[in-house]
Design an enzyme around this catalytic site. Structure first.
Site, PDB file in Angstrom:
ATOM      1  CD  GLU A   1      10.376 -60.325   9.931  1.00 47.14           C
ATOM      2  OE1 GLU A   1      11.061 -61.361   9.943  1.00 47.14           O
ATOM      3  OE2 GLU A   1      10.436 -59.487   9.023  1.00 47.14           O
TER       4      GLU A   1
ATOM      5  CG  ASN B   1       7.951 -53.950  12.409  1.00 45.42           C
ATOM      6  OD1 ASN B   1       7.084 -53.228  11.897  1.00 45.42           O
ATOM      7  ND2 ASN B   1       9.076 -54.275  11.781  1.00 45.42           N
TER       8      ASN B   1
ATOM      9  CG  HIS C   1       8.635 -55.746   3.090  1.00 46.93           C
ATOM     10  ND1 HIS C   1       9.513 -54.733   2.737  1.00 46.93           N
ATOM     11  CD2 HIS C   1       8.923 -56.058   4.372  1.00 46.93           C
ATOM     12  CE1 HIS C   1      10.293 -54.466   3.772  1.00 46.93           C
ATOM     13  NE2 HIS C   1       9.954 -55.244   4.781  1.00 46.93           N
TER      14      HIS C   1
ATOM     15  CD  GLU D   1      10.668 -53.712   8.072  1.00 48.44           C
ATOM     16  OE1 GLU D   1      10.926 -54.525   7.161  1.00 48.44           O
ATOM     17  OE2 GLU D   1      10.874 -53.942   9.272  1.00 48.44           O
TER      18      GLU D   1
ATOM     19  CG  ASP E   1       9.933 -52.841   0.096  1.00 47.19           C
ATOM     20  OD1 ASP E   1       8.982 -53.581   0.431  1.00 47.19           O
ATOM     21  OD2 ASP E   1      11.114 -53.123   0.338  1.00 47.19           O
TER      22      ASP E   1
HETATM   23  C1  XIL Z   1      16.618 -56.429   5.697  1.00 44.07           C
HETATM   24  C2  XIL Z   1      17.665 -55.439   5.236  1.00 44.07           C
HETATM   25  O1  XIL Z   1      17.038 -54.510   4.376  1.00 44.07           O
HETATM   26  C3  XIL Z   1      18.782 -56.154   4.511  1.00 44.07           C
HETATM   27  O2  XIL Z   1      19.848 -55.253   4.245  1.00 44.07           O
HETATM   28  C4  XIL Z   1      19.295 -57.296   5.372  1.00 44.07           C
HETATM   29  O3  XIL Z   1      20.254 -58.035   4.627  1.00 44.07           O
HETATM   30  C5  XIL Z   1      18.186 -58.209   5.794  1.00 44.07           C
HETATM   31  O4  XIL Z   1      17.199 -57.455   6.482  1.00 44.07           O
HETATM   32  N1  XIL Z   1      11.964 -57.267   7.613  1.00 44.07           N
HETATM   33  C6  XIL Z   1      12.661 -56.495   8.516  1.00 44.07           C
HETATM   34  C7  XIL Z   1      13.926 -55.843   8.102  1.00 44.07           C
HETATM   35  O5  XIL Z   1      12.178 -56.281   9.629  1.00 44.07           O
HETATM   36  O6  XIL Z   1      14.852 -55.754   9.149  1.00 44.07           O
HETATM   37  C8  XIL Z   1      14.562 -56.540   6.927  1.00 44.07           C
HETATM   38  O7  XIL Z   1      15.672 -55.756   6.502  1.00 44.07           O
HETATM   39  C9  XIL Z   1      13.558 -56.736   5.827  1.00 44.07           C
HETATM   40  C10 XIL Z   1      12.408 -57.589   6.306  1.00 44.07           C
END
Ligand code: XIL
Length: 448
Positions: free
Chosen positions: A160, A202, A238, A265, A267
Protein backbone atom coordinates in the site's frame (compact mmCIF):
# COMPACT_ATOMS: atom_id res chain seq x y z
CA UNK A 1 -8.98 -22.79 -28.80
CA UNK A 2 -9.11 -22.47 -25.03
CA UNK A 3 -8.88 -25.63 -22.89
CA UNK A 4 -12.25 -24.69 -21.44
CA UNK A 5 -13.95 -24.91 -24.83
CA UNK A 6 -12.10 -28.13 -25.61
CA UNK A 7 -13.35 -29.78 -22.48
CA UNK A 8 -16.92 -28.61 -22.93
CA UNK A 9 -16.91 -29.92 -26.50
CA UNK A 10 -15.61 -33.27 -25.34
CA UNK A 11 -18.38 -33.59 -22.79
CA UNK A 12 -21.00 -32.51 -25.33
CA UNK A 13 -19.62 -34.97 -27.88
CA UNK A 14 -19.74 -37.76 -25.34
CA UNK A 15 -23.30 -36.84 -24.39
CA UNK A 16 -24.37 -36.76 -28.01
CA UNK A 17 -22.79 -40.12 -28.81
CA UNK A 18 -25.42 -42.15 -27.04
CA UNK A 19 -27.96 -41.75 -24.29
CA UNK A 20 -26.98 -45.29 -23.22
CA UNK A 21 -23.59 -44.01 -21.97
CA UNK A 22 -25.10 -41.19 -19.96
CA UNK A 23 -23.65 -42.79 -16.84
CA UNK A 24 -20.11 -42.60 -18.19
CA UNK A 25 -20.57 -38.94 -19.13
CA UNK A 26 -21.40 -38.31 -15.50
CA UNK A 27 -18.20 -40.13 -14.53
CA UNK A 28 -16.17 -37.86 -16.85
CA UNK A 29 -17.73 -34.83 -15.20
CA UNK A 30 -17.03 -36.12 -11.72
CA UNK A 31 -13.44 -37.02 -12.48
CA UNK A 32 -12.72 -33.53 -13.87
CA UNK A 33 -14.52 -31.51 -11.23
CA UNK A 34 -12.49 -31.24 -8.04
CA UNK A 35 -14.58 -30.75 -4.94
CA UNK A 36 -12.46 -28.27 -2.99
CA UNK A 37 -11.17 -24.82 -3.85
CA UNK A 38 -7.50 -25.79 -3.50
CA UNK A 39 -7.74 -28.98 -5.55
CA UNK A 40 -9.79 -27.23 -8.19
CA UNK A 41 -7.30 -24.37 -8.53
CA UNK A 42 -4.45 -26.90 -8.61
CA UNK A 43 -5.89 -28.36 -11.81
CA UNK A 44 -4.51 -25.33 -13.61
CA UNK A 45 -1.33 -25.07 -11.51
CA UNK A 46 -2.75 -22.36 -9.28
CA UNK A 47 -3.38 -22.10 -5.54
CA UNK A 48 -6.45 -21.02 -3.61
CA UNK A 49 -5.61 -19.57 -0.23
CA UNK A 50 -7.03 -17.86 2.84
CA UNK A 51 -5.75 -15.30 5.31
CA UNK A 52 -5.73 -16.97 8.70
CA UNK A 53 -5.29 -15.84 12.28
CA UNK A 54 -3.19 -17.71 14.85
CA UNK A 55 -5.83 -17.01 17.49
CA UNK A 56 -8.45 -19.00 15.58
CA UNK A 57 -6.45 -22.18 15.03
CA UNK A 58 -8.06 -23.75 18.12
CA UNK A 59 -11.52 -23.51 16.48
CA UNK A 60 -12.23 -26.93 14.99
CA UNK A 61 -14.75 -25.74 12.38
CA UNK A 62 -12.25 -23.14 11.21
CA UNK A 63 -9.33 -25.56 10.93
CA UNK A 64 -11.49 -28.22 9.28
CA UNK A 65 -12.44 -25.81 6.49
CA UNK A 66 -8.89 -24.49 6.30
CA UNK A 67 -7.32 -27.93 5.97
CA UNK A 68 -9.93 -29.18 3.52
CA UNK A 69 -10.41 -26.27 1.17
CA UNK A 70 -7.24 -24.20 0.97
CA UNK A 71 -3.72 -24.89 -0.26
CA UNK A 72 -2.17 -21.53 0.59
CA UNK A 73 -2.23 -19.42 3.74
CA UNK A 74 -1.40 -15.79 4.53
CA UNK A 75 -1.00 -14.55 8.12
CA UNK A 76 -3.71 -11.93 8.62
CA UNK A 77 -1.57 -9.95 11.10
CA UNK A 78 1.18 -12.18 12.49
CA UNK A 79 4.04 -11.27 10.15
CA UNK A 80 3.45 -7.51 10.16
CA UNK A 81 6.08 -5.16 11.58
CA UNK A 82 4.30 -4.52 14.90
CA UNK A 83 3.96 -8.28 15.45
CA UNK A 84 7.47 -9.35 14.42
CA UNK A 85 9.62 -6.53 15.86
CA UNK A 86 7.68 -5.06 18.80
CA UNK A 87 10.87 -3.51 20.15
CA UNK A 88 13.69 -2.40 17.89
CA UNK A 89 16.05 -5.27 17.20
CA UNK A 90 13.97 -7.72 19.29
CA UNK A 91 12.13 -10.07 17.02
CA UNK A 92 9.10 -12.13 17.90
CA UNK A 93 8.19 -14.90 15.49
CA UNK A 94 5.99 -17.12 17.68
CA UNK A 95 2.67 -16.39 16.00
CA UNK A 96 4.14 -16.02 12.54
CA UNK A 97 5.74 -19.40 12.99
CA UNK A 98 2.38 -20.88 14.01
CA UNK A 99 0.87 -19.74 10.72
CA UNK A 100 3.91 -20.94 8.80
CA UNK A 101 3.82 -24.37 10.41
CA UNK A 102 0.07 -24.69 9.96
CA UNK A 103 0.54 -24.05 6.26
CA UNK A 104 3.62 -26.21 5.73
CA UNK A 105 2.19 -29.15 7.69
CA UNK A 106 -0.88 -29.03 5.48
CA UNK A 107 1.20 -28.96 2.29
CA UNK A 108 0.16 -25.37 1.60
CA UNK A 109 2.06 -22.46 0.19
CA UNK A 110 2.68 -19.64 2.65
CA UNK A 111 2.43 -16.02 1.52
CA UNK A 112 4.39 -13.65 3.73
CA UNK A 113 2.53 -10.42 4.56
CA UNK A 114 3.88 -7.74 4.83
CA UNK A 115 7.48 -6.62 5.34
CA UNK A 116 6.97 -2.84 5.05
CA UNK A 117 3.73 -0.91 5.32
CA UNK A 118 2.75 2.52 6.60
CA UNK A 119 0.19 0.88 8.92
CA UNK A 120 0.64 -1.53 11.83
CA UNK A 121 4.15 -0.30 12.52
CA UNK A 122 5.44 -0.70 16.07
CA UNK A 123 5.43 2.53 18.08
CA UNK A 124 9.22 2.81 18.01
CA UNK A 125 9.27 2.80 14.21
CA UNK A 126 6.45 5.35 14.00
CA UNK A 127 8.62 7.75 15.96
CA UNK A 128 11.68 7.33 13.73
CA UNK A 129 12.45 9.25 10.55
CA UNK A 130 15.19 9.79 8.00
CA UNK A 131 18.25 7.58 7.96
CA UNK A 132 17.40 5.96 11.30
CA UNK A 133 14.02 4.81 9.93
CA UNK A 134 15.47 3.74 6.60
CA UNK A 135 18.11 1.62 8.29
CA UNK A 136 15.60 0.16 10.73
CA UNK A 137 13.24 -0.67 7.87
CA UNK A 138 15.91 -2.38 5.77
CA UNK A 139 17.12 -4.27 8.81
CA UNK A 140 13.54 -5.36 9.47
CA UNK A 141 13.14 -6.65 5.92
CA UNK A 142 16.45 -8.46 6.17
CA UNK A 143 15.85 -10.09 9.54
CA UNK A 144 12.27 -11.20 8.91
CA UNK A 145 12.94 -12.49 5.40
CA UNK A 146 16.05 -14.28 6.73
CA UNK A 147 14.08 -15.92 9.55
CA UNK A 148 11.64 -17.38 7.02
CA UNK A 149 14.24 -18.02 4.33
CA UNK A 150 13.32 -20.85 1.98
CA UNK A 151 9.85 -21.30 3.50
CA UNK A 152 7.83 -18.47 1.95
CA UNK A 153 6.30 -18.78 -1.50
CA UNK A 154 5.84 -15.05 -1.99
CA UNK A 155 6.44 -12.01 0.21
CA UNK A 156 4.43 -8.82 0.11
CA UNK A 157 7.64 -6.83 0.45
CA UNK A 158 5.91 -3.46 0.31
CA UNK A 159 2.21 -2.94 0.99
CA UNK A 160 0.00 0.00 0.00
CA UNK A 161 2.65 2.58 -0.93
CA UNK A 162 0.54 4.44 -3.51
CA UNK A 163 -2.02 7.17 -2.92
CA UNK A 164 -5.72 6.80 -3.65
CA UNK A 165 -7.34 9.12 -6.14
CA UNK A 166 -6.15 10.53 -9.41
CA UNK A 167 -2.52 11.43 -8.73
CA UNK A 168 -0.91 8.07 -9.46
CA UNK A 169 1.73 9.16 -6.94
CA UNK A 170 3.22 7.62 -3.85
CA UNK A 171 1.32 7.87 -0.60
CA UNK A 172 2.87 10.16 1.98
CA UNK A 173 4.24 8.12 4.89
CA UNK A 174 7.20 8.07 7.22
CA UNK A 175 8.78 5.46 4.91
CA UNK A 176 8.19 7.56 1.79
CA UNK A 177 9.84 10.51 3.53
CA UNK A 178 13.07 8.50 3.83
CA UNK A 179 13.45 8.86 0.04
CA UNK A 180 11.66 7.64 -3.06
CA UNK A 181 14.05 4.71 -3.37
CA UNK A 182 12.78 3.06 -0.18
CA UNK A 183 10.72 0.54 -2.14
CA UNK A 184 13.57 -0.67 -4.31
CA UNK A 185 15.89 -0.79 -1.28
CA UNK A 186 13.33 -3.04 0.43
CA UNK A 187 13.08 -5.35 -2.57
CA UNK A 188 16.85 -5.64 -2.82
CA UNK A 189 17.20 -6.43 0.85
CA UNK A 190 14.43 -9.04 0.62
CA UNK A 191 16.07 -10.70 -2.39
CA UNK A 192 19.40 -10.84 -0.58
CA UNK A 193 17.83 -12.39 2.52
CA UNK A 194 15.60 -14.96 0.79
CA UNK A 195 16.52 -15.47 -2.86
CA UNK A 196 13.90 -18.21 -3.33
CA UNK A 197 10.83 -16.18 -2.36
CA UNK A 198 8.85 -14.37 -5.02
CA UNK A 199 8.85 -10.69 -4.14
CA UNK A 200 5.54 -8.86 -4.56
CA UNK A 201 4.25 -5.31 -4.39
CA UNK A 202 0.71 -5.38 -2.94
CA UNK A 203 -2.05 -2.73 -2.95
CA UNK A 204 -5.82 -2.03 -2.97
CA UNK A 205 -8.09 0.08 -5.18
CA UNK A 206 -6.09 -1.33 -8.05
CA UNK A 207 -8.91 -3.53 -9.33
CA UNK A 208 -9.08 -2.01 -12.78
CA UNK A 209 -7.12 0.34 -15.01
CA UNK A 210 -7.07 3.58 -13.03
CA UNK A 211 -4.64 6.30 -11.95
CA UNK A 212 -3.46 4.37 -8.89
CA UNK A 213 -2.88 1.06 -10.69
CA UNK A 214 -1.16 2.97 -13.51
CA UNK A 215 1.22 4.60 -11.03
CA UNK A 216 2.12 1.13 -9.76
CA UNK A 217 2.37 -0.20 -13.31
CA UNK A 218 4.91 2.53 -14.12
CA UNK A 219 6.93 1.67 -11.03
CA UNK A 220 7.01 -2.04 -11.91
CA UNK A 221 8.01 -1.25 -15.48
CA UNK A 222 10.82 0.96 -14.19
CA UNK A 223 11.95 -1.74 -11.73
CA UNK A 224 12.03 -4.37 -14.46
CA UNK A 225 14.02 -2.08 -16.77
CA UNK A 226 16.62 -1.35 -14.09
CA UNK A 227 16.92 -4.87 -12.70
CA UNK A 228 15.30 -4.11 -9.33
CA UNK A 229 14.20 -7.55 -8.11
CA UNK A 230 10.40 -7.73 -8.31
CA UNK A 231 8.53 -10.91 -9.24
CA UNK A 232 4.87 -10.27 -8.63
CA UNK A 233 2.12 -7.77 -7.98
CA UNK A 234 -0.69 -8.44 -5.52
CA UNK A 235 -4.16 -7.07 -6.09
CA UNK A 236 -5.93 -7.02 -2.74
CA UNK A 237 -9.41 -6.86 -4.28
CA UNK A 238 -11.45 -5.75 -1.29
CA UNK A 239 -14.55 -5.26 -3.40
CA UNK A 240 -17.95 -3.66 -2.93
CA UNK A 241 -21.10 -4.52 -4.88
CA UNK A 242 -19.58 -3.92 -8.33
CA UNK A 243 -16.43 -4.79 -10.25
CA UNK A 244 -14.53 -2.71 -12.77
CA UNK A 245 -14.95 -3.94 -16.34
CA UNK A 246 -11.18 -3.63 -16.86
CA UNK A 247 -10.34 -6.00 -13.97
CA UNK A 248 -8.89 -8.75 -16.19
CA UNK A 249 -7.23 -6.34 -18.64
CA UNK A 250 -5.49 -4.71 -15.70
CA UNK A 251 -4.08 -8.03 -14.45
CA UNK A 252 -2.96 -8.80 -17.99
CA UNK A 253 -1.09 -5.53 -18.50
CA UNK A 254 0.96 -6.18 -15.36
CA UNK A 255 1.62 -9.79 -16.42
CA UNK A 256 2.83 -8.43 -19.76
CA UNK A 257 5.56 -6.55 -17.89
CA UNK A 258 7.03 -9.92 -16.90
CA UNK A 259 5.73 -10.31 -13.35
CA UNK A 260 3.30 -12.79 -11.83
CA UNK A 261 0.01 -11.42 -10.57
CA UNK A 262 -1.95 -12.69 -7.59
CA UNK A 263 -5.29 -11.86 -6.03
CA UNK A 264 -4.16 -11.43 -2.46
CA UNK A 265 -6.98 -10.33 -0.13
CA UNK A 266 -10.25 -11.01 -1.91
CA UNK A 267 -13.51 -10.24 -0.13
CA UNK A 268 -16.74 -8.89 -1.63
CA UNK A 269 -19.56 -7.03 0.11
CA UNK A 270 -22.67 -9.19 0.35
CA UNK A 271 -25.38 -7.92 -1.96
CA UNK A 272 -27.15 -9.19 -5.03
CA UNK A 273 -23.90 -9.54 -6.93
CA UNK A 274 -21.60 -11.25 -4.46
CA UNK A 275 -21.49 -14.68 -6.11
CA UNK A 276 -21.17 -13.14 -9.59
CA UNK A 277 -18.34 -10.85 -8.57
CA UNK A 278 -16.46 -13.75 -6.99
CA UNK A 279 -16.89 -15.70 -10.23
CA UNK A 280 -15.72 -12.74 -12.33
CA UNK A 281 -12.53 -12.41 -10.28
CA UNK A 282 -11.87 -16.15 -10.45
CA UNK A 283 -12.38 -16.28 -14.22
CA UNK A 284 -10.14 -13.25 -14.70
CA UNK A 285 -7.30 -14.95 -12.83
CA UNK A 286 -7.78 -18.16 -14.81
CA UNK A 287 -7.68 -16.20 -18.06
CA UNK A 288 -4.30 -14.62 -17.27
CA UNK A 289 -1.61 -17.27 -17.48
CA UNK A 290 0.67 -15.44 -15.03
CA UNK A 291 -2.09 -15.13 -12.41
CA UNK A 292 -0.75 -17.79 -10.05
CA UNK A 293 -3.45 -17.86 -7.37
CA UNK A 294 -6.20 -16.30 -5.32
CA UNK A 295 -6.36 -15.65 -1.58
CA UNK A 296 -9.57 -14.73 0.26
CA UNK A 297 -9.14 -12.51 3.32
CA UNK A 298 -10.60 -14.87 5.93
CA UNK A 299 -12.64 -18.06 6.03
CA UNK A 300 -16.11 -17.44 7.53
CA UNK A 301 -18.06 -14.18 7.47
CA UNK A 302 -17.56 -14.02 11.24
CA UNK A 303 -13.77 -14.15 10.76
CA UNK A 304 -13.75 -11.14 8.42
CA UNK A 305 -12.20 -7.78 9.20
CA UNK A 306 -15.22 -6.26 7.39
CA UNK A 307 -17.64 -6.84 10.23
CA UNK A 308 -21.28 -6.93 9.16
CA UNK A 309 -20.55 -7.09 5.43
CA UNK A 310 -20.52 -10.90 5.22
CA UNK A 311 -17.92 -10.74 2.44
CA UNK A 312 -16.52 -14.29 2.49
CA UNK A 313 -17.27 -17.76 1.07
CA UNK A 314 -18.51 -19.46 4.27
CA UNK A 315 -21.20 -18.22 6.65
CA UNK A 316 -20.67 -17.86 10.37
CA UNK A 317 -21.58 -21.51 10.93
CA UNK A 318 -19.07 -22.70 8.36
CA UNK A 319 -21.63 -23.48 5.66
CA UNK A 320 -20.72 -22.94 2.01
CA UNK A 321 -22.41 -19.86 0.55
CA UNK A 322 -23.60 -19.29 -3.02
CA UNK A 323 -20.34 -17.37 -3.53
CA UNK A 324 -18.40 -20.55 -2.66
CA UNK A 325 -20.26 -22.58 -5.27
CA UNK A 326 -19.76 -19.92 -7.88
CA UNK A 327 -15.99 -19.85 -7.26
CA UNK A 328 -15.72 -23.64 -7.29
CA UNK A 329 -17.70 -23.88 -10.53
CA UNK A 330 -15.57 -21.20 -12.15
CA UNK A 331 -12.39 -23.01 -11.09
CA UNK A 332 -13.70 -26.33 -12.40
CA UNK A 333 -14.80 -24.83 -15.69
CA UNK A 334 -11.66 -22.83 -16.03
CA UNK A 335 -8.21 -22.90 -17.48
CA UNK A 336 -5.91 -25.88 -17.45
CA UNK A 337 -2.88 -23.74 -18.33
CA UNK A 338 0.09 -23.92 -16.02
CA UNK A 339 1.58 -20.54 -15.15
CA UNK A 340 4.94 -20.34 -16.95
CA UNK A 341 8.26 -20.14 -15.18
CA UNK A 342 10.58 -17.28 -16.05
CA UNK A 343 13.55 -17.84 -18.34
CA UNK A 344 16.85 -16.04 -17.68
CA UNK A 345 18.07 -13.54 -20.26
CA UNK A 346 21.09 -14.30 -22.46
CA UNK A 347 24.63 -12.97 -21.86
CA UNK A 348 26.27 -10.07 -23.69
CA UNK A 349 29.67 -10.37 -25.37
CA UNK A 350 32.08 -8.12 -23.40
CA UNK A 351 34.12 -5.30 -25.04
CA UNK A 352 34.13 -1.51 -24.39
CA UNK A 353 35.18 1.66 -22.55
CA UNK A 354 35.67 3.00 -19.00
CA UNK A 355 33.35 3.07 -16.00
CA UNK A 356 33.10 4.36 -12.43
CA UNK A 357 31.25 3.09 -9.37
CA UNK A 358 29.67 4.89 -6.40
CA UNK A 359 28.15 3.28 -3.35
CA UNK A 360 25.18 4.23 -1.16
CA UNK A 361 25.38 2.52 2.19
CA UNK A 362 22.56 1.70 4.61
CA UNK A 363 24.24 0.52 7.81
CA UNK A 364 23.04 -0.63 11.17
CA UNK A 365 24.79 -2.06 14.18
CA UNK A 366 26.32 -5.25 12.81
CA UNK A 367 25.32 -5.08 9.17
CA UNK A 368 24.81 -3.07 6.02
CA UNK A 369 23.21 -2.95 2.59
CA UNK A 370 25.33 -1.41 -0.18
CA UNK A 371 23.71 -0.18 -3.38
CA UNK A 372 26.30 0.46 -6.09
CA UNK A 373 25.77 2.58 -9.18
CA UNK A 374 27.98 1.73 -12.15
CA UNK A 375 28.28 4.60 -14.65
CA UNK A 376 29.81 4.33 -18.10
CA UNK A 377 32.24 7.04 -19.29
CA UNK A 378 32.11 8.67 -22.69
CA UNK A 379 31.89 5.28 -24.43
CA UNK A 380 29.39 2.51 -23.89
CA UNK A 381 30.57 -0.53 -21.89
CA UNK A 382 29.56 -4.09 -22.65
CA UNK A 383 30.48 -5.58 -19.30
CA UNK A 384 31.98 -4.38 -16.00
CA UNK A 385 33.76 -5.53 -12.89
CA UNK A 386 33.71 -3.57 -9.63
CA UNK A 387 36.35 -4.31 -6.99
CA UNK A 388 36.88 -3.21 -3.41
CA UNK A 389 38.51 -4.38 -0.21
CA UNK A 390 36.07 -4.85 2.65
CA UNK A 391 37.06 -3.81 6.17
CA UNK A 392 38.19 -6.61 8.44
CA UNK A 393 35.26 -8.43 10.05
CA UNK A 394 32.94 -7.71 7.13
CA UNK A 395 31.48 -10.64 5.18
CA UNK A 396 29.05 -10.56 2.28
CA UNK A 397 25.82 -12.48 2.88
CA UNK A 398 23.95 -11.65 -0.32
CA UNK A 399 24.44 -10.06 -3.74
CA UNK A 400 21.86 -8.96 -6.32
CA UNK A 401 22.19 -7.92 -9.97
CA UNK A 402 25.87 -8.98 -9.99
CA UNK A 403 27.98 -12.08 -9.38
CA UNK A 404 30.67 -11.84 -6.70
CA UNK A 405 34.08 -13.41 -6.31
CA UNK A 406 35.04 -13.58 -2.62
CA UNK A 407 32.96 -12.64 0.40
CA UNK A 408 35.57 -10.88 2.57
CA UNK A 409 38.76 -8.89 2.10
CA UNK A 410 39.35 -8.23 -1.62
CA UNK A 411 36.09 -8.89 -3.44
CA UNK A 412 34.86 -8.28 -6.98
CA UNK A 413 31.46 -8.03 -8.61
CA UNK A 414 30.82 -8.88 -12.23
CA UNK A 415 27.73 -7.78 -14.16
CA UNK A 416 24.97 -10.30 -14.78
CA UNK A 417 23.46 -10.90 -18.20
CA UNK A 418 20.94 -8.09 -18.30
CA UNK A 419 22.98 -5.20 -16.87
CA UNK A 420 26.38 -5.54 -18.56
CA UNK A 421 25.61 -3.18 -21.42
CA UNK A 422 25.60 0.42 -20.24
CA UNK A 423 25.32 3.21 -22.81
CA UNK A 424 27.81 6.13 -22.84
CA UNK A 425 27.09 8.24 -19.74
CA UNK A 426 24.39 5.80 -18.63
CA UNK A 427 24.29 3.78 -15.42
CA UNK A 428 23.00 0.60 -13.82
CA UNK A 429 22.85 -0.66 -10.26
CA UNK A 430 23.72 -3.74 -8.26
CA UNK A 431 23.93 -4.33 -4.57
CA UNK A 432 25.17 -6.47 -1.78
CA UNK A 433 24.58 -7.00 1.85
CA UNK A 434 26.87 -8.09 4.62
CA UNK A 435 27.72 -8.38 8.26
CA UNK A 436 30.08 -5.98 9.99
CA UNK A 437 30.97 -2.66 8.38
CA UNK A 438 30.37 -1.87 4.73
CA UNK A 439 32.89 -0.76 2.10
CA UNK A 440 34.29 2.75 1.87
CA UNK A 441 33.06 5.03 -0.89
CA UNK A 442 35.91 4.30 -3.32
CA UNK A 443 35.09 1.30 -5.45
CA UNK A 444 37.13 0.60 -8.58
CA UNK A 445 35.31 -0.10 -11.84
CA UNK A 446 36.86 -1.78 -14.87
CA UNK A 447 35.04 -2.15 -18.14
CA UNK A 448 35.33 -5.44 -19.95
C1 XIL B 1 -6.29 -6.16 8.28
C2 XIL B 1 -6.61 -7.33 9.19
O1 XIL B 1 -7.53 -8.17 8.52
C3 XIL B 1 -7.20 -6.84 10.49
O2 XIL B 1 -7.32 -7.92 11.41
C4 XIL B 1 -6.29 -5.77 11.08
O3 XIL B 1 -6.92 -5.23 12.24
C5 XIL B 1 -6.02 -4.67 10.11
O4 XIL B 1 -5.45 -5.22 8.93
N1 XIL B 1 -4.99 -4.48 3.64
C6 XIL B 1 -3.99 -5.33 4.08
C7 XIL B 1 -4.24 -6.20 5.25
O5 XIL B 1 -2.95 -5.42 3.43
O6 XIL B 1 -3.08 -6.41 6.02
C8 XIL B 1 -5.33 -5.66 6.14
O7 XIL B 1 -5.61 -6.64 7.14
C9 XIL B 1 -6.55 -5.34 5.32
C10 XIL B 1 -6.23 -4.29 4.29
Amino acid sequence: MSPRITRRRLVLAAAAASTVIAASVAVIGTAEAASTLGASAAQSGRYFGAAIAAGRLGDSTYTRILNTEFNSVTPENEMKWDATEPQQGRFSFTNGDRILNQGLSNGSKVRGHALLWHAQQPGWAQSLSGTALRNAAINHVTQVAAHYKGKIYAWDVVNEAFADGGSGARRDSNLQRTGNDWIEAAFRAARAADPAAKLCYNDYNTDGINAKSTGIYNMVRDFKSRGVPIDCVGFQSHLGTGIDSSYQANLQRFADLGVDVQITELDVAQGGNQANIYATVTKACLAVSRCTGITVWGIRDTDSWRGGENPLLFDGSGNKKAAYTSVLNALNAGGTTTPPTTTPPTTNPPTGGACSATVTLNSWNGGYVANVRVTAGSAAVNGWTVTTTLPSGSAITGVWSATNTGTSGAVSFRNVAYNGQVPAGGSTEFGFQGTGTGPGTSLACAAA
